[in-house]
Design a protein around this motif. Structure first.
Motif, PDB file in Angstrom:
ATOM      1  N   ARG A 146       0.829  -1.207   0.000  1.00 54.83           N
ATOM      2  CA  ARG A 146       0.000   0.000   0.000  1.00 54.83           C
ATOM      3  C   ARG A 146       0.863   1.257   0.000  1.00 54.83           C
ATOM      4  O   ARG A 146       0.513   2.258  -0.643  1.00 54.83           O
ATOM      5  CB  ARG A 146      -0.912  -0.002   1.232  1.00 54.83           C
ATOM      6  N   LEU A 147       1.998   1.201   0.698  1.00 51.68           N
ATOM      7  CA  LEU A 147       2.877   2.360   0.742  1.00 51.68           C
ATOM      8  C   LEU A 147       3.477   2.660  -0.629  1.00 51.68           C
ATOM      9  O   LEU A 147       3.775   3.821  -0.944  1.00 51.68           O
ATOM     10  CB  LEU A 147       3.984   2.142   1.780  1.00 51.68           C
ATOM     11  N   ASP A 148       3.635   1.637  -1.471  1.00 51.45           N
ATOM     12  CA  ASP A 148       4.075   1.883  -2.848  1.00 51.45           C
ATOM     13  C   ASP A 148       3.020   2.691  -3.597  1.00 51.45           C
ATOM     14  O   ASP A 148       3.349   3.571  -4.407  1.00 51.45           O
ATOM     15  CB  ASP A 148       4.333   0.561  -3.572  1.00 51.45           C
ATOM     16  N   GLY A 149       1.754   2.404  -3.347  1.00 48.87           N
ATOM     17  CA  GLY A 149       0.678   3.185  -3.948  1.00 48.87           C
ATOM     18  C   GLY A 149       0.708   4.625  -3.479  1.00 48.87           C
ATOM     19  O   GLY A 149       0.489   5.557  -4.271  1.00 48.87           O
ATOM     20  N   VAL A 150       0.987   4.829  -2.198  1.00 43.74           N
ATOM     21  CA  VAL A 150       1.112   6.185  -1.657  1.00 43.74           C
ATOM     22  C   VAL A 150       2.232   6.934  -2.366  1.00 43.74           C
ATOM     23  O   VAL A 150       2.081   8.102  -2.745  1.00 43.74           O
ATOM     24  CB  VAL A 150       1.371   6.136  -0.136  1.00 43.74           C
ATOM     25  N   ARG A 151       3.363   6.261  -2.559  1.00 46.21           N
ATOM     26  CA  ARG A 151       4.506   6.922  -3.221  1.00 46.21           C
ATOM     27  C   ARG A 151       4.127   7.378  -4.630  1.00 46.21           C
ATOM     28  O   ARG A 151       4.518   8.467  -5.063  1.00 46.21           O
ATOM     29  CB  ARG A 151       5.699   5.967  -3.272  1.00 46.21           C
ATOM     30  N   GLU A 152       3.396   6.542  -5.360  1.00 45.72           N
ATOM     31  CA  GLU A 152       2.968   6.926  -6.715  1.00 45.72           C
ATOM     32  C   GLU A 152       2.066   8.152  -6.662  1.00 45.72           C
ATOM     33  O   GLU A 152       2.210   9.081  -7.473  1.00 45.72           O
ATOM     34  CB  GLU A 152       2.229   5.757  -7.373  1.00 45.72           C
ATOM     35  N   ASP A 153       1.143   8.178  -5.717  1.00 44.79           N
ATOM     36  CA  ASP A 153       0.201   9.291  -5.637  1.00 44.79           C
ATOM     37  C   ASP A 153       0.874  10.570  -5.151  1.00 44.79           C
ATOM     38  O   ASP A 153       0.502  11.671  -5.574  1.00 44.79           O
ATOM     39  CB  ASP A 153      -0.964   8.919  -4.729  1.00 44.79           C
ATOM     40  N   VAL A 154       1.861  10.458  -4.267  1.00 46.97           N
ATOM     41  CA  VAL A 154       2.596  11.644  -3.805  1.00 46.97           C
ATOM     42  C   VAL A 154       3.323  12.293  -4.981  1.00 46.97           C
ATOM     43  O   VAL A 154       3.373  13.525  -5.095  1.00 46.97           O
ATOM     44  CB  VAL A 154       3.585  11.276  -2.682  1.00 46.97           C
TER      45      VAL A 154
END
Length: 327
Positions: free
Chosen positions: A90-98
């Protein structure tokens, strides 16, 4: 000089030293091929230098600046390591959105607050979007051994404090909040309301990560994510973490934000563009420091060494082909 590596810098350093050590070892044990292995070692260094993406300041250029203040509030609890962002966490998804947020609000002041059992102001308001991206790229989930349970409102007090301070110092400036998490509450502490934000901010999103089916979580350690998974003490089996969308929707409703469930392949930029267009003024009077990329400098000697290597290989092939007998 600054570096903007195309892969995480620790991985680049480890790979470079590994390949370089192999070249040195081969140069020692195969003395007849000493020049060849020195050549290959230099090629490894040149490729690593290009991937590191070095650059130097290169003057000033005009840039569109957005007069808005964006607060990113990011859940870094152990559950954000759950592997249900496709094949990633999920944190990889956060990185993409940031990264998309930094692009959509280029020139705006962005701050990053992370939270698990406690909250931390990782990045004060800054217009350096690349610093925000790099900081979040380096962020890891809370260490499993030190976790005391995560609260979805652990970052609430710090966020309210920052928003009130900003409203006091710069009244009227647009404030946008983007909360990013999975909504899973494992702390015994009660969940605090986000209603204090309502009316004090211009808008924003609550972004939810994870699936209803949930996924296992690699244990977060001091050296990164482990190959072992978090174990549920009641069953002795790997624990499953699932998104709690009702908690996230409650935060959005209390704060006056819009809830969006995120999943791989879904577009975020359109929503962010609409938000930045509606809540901020754009000016082209601002100047920023330009960056002169230098990675291309290493391409010329690398091309020469590759040509040398190809010539060497062709010579070796010729030696292995027996000469034709005269007819």
């Amino acid at each position: 000089m600054t570096l903007l590596p195309d892969i995480p810098l620790p991985a680049l350093v480890i790979a470079t030293f590994g390949l370089l050590a192999f070249c040195v070892w081969r140069a020692i044990v195969a003395r007849k091929q000493l020049i060849g292995w020195i050549r290959r070692g230099v090629m490894v260094l040149l490729v690593a230098a290009m991937i590191a993406h070095p650059g130097v300041p290169g003057g000033l250029v005009p840039t569109g600046s957005i007069s808005a203040n964006v607060f990113l509030v990011i859940d870094t609890s152990q559950s954000m390591a759950a592997e249900d962002w496709g094949d990633e966490t999920r944190l990889d998804g956060v990185r993409e959105d940031v990264r998309d947020v930094a692009y959509a609000f280029a020139g705006a002041d962005i701050s990053v607050i992370t939270f698990n059992s406690t909250a931390t102001l990782n990045v004060p308001l800054t217009s350096d979007g690349s610093a925000v991206i790099e900081m979040v790229r380096a962020t890891r989930p809370e260490i499993a051994e030190t976790s005391r349970g995560s609260s979805i409102s652990a970052g609430r007090d710090l966020l309210v404090e920052e928003v009130e301070r900003l409203n006091s110092n710069s009244p009227g400036d647009p404030i946008i909040v983007i909360y990013m998490g999975d909504g899973e509450q494992t702390s015994a502490d009660p969940v605090d309301s986000f209603a204090d934000l309502n009316g004090k901010i211009s808008g924003g999103f609550v972004l939810g990560y994870g699936t209803e089916e949930g996924a296992q979580m690699p244990r977060s350690t001091y050296t990164g994510l482990s190959e072992e998974y978090v174990i549920d003490p009641s069953t002795g089996e790997p624990a499953i973490s699932s998104i709690d969308q009702s908690n996230l929707q409650s935060i959005a409703s209390e704060a006056g934000l819009t809830y969006l469930h995120r999943s791989p392949g879904t577009e975020l930029r359109t929503s962010l563009d609409g938000l930045s267009d509606g809540d901020a003024e754009v000016s082209m009077e601002r100047m920023r420091e330009s960056r002169l990329d230098l990675y291309w400098v290493f391409a010329y000697p690398l091309a020469a060494l590759l040509a040398w290597e190809a010539f060497h290989i062709m010579r070796q092939i010729r030696k292995t082909v027996p000469p034709k007998e005269p007819s």
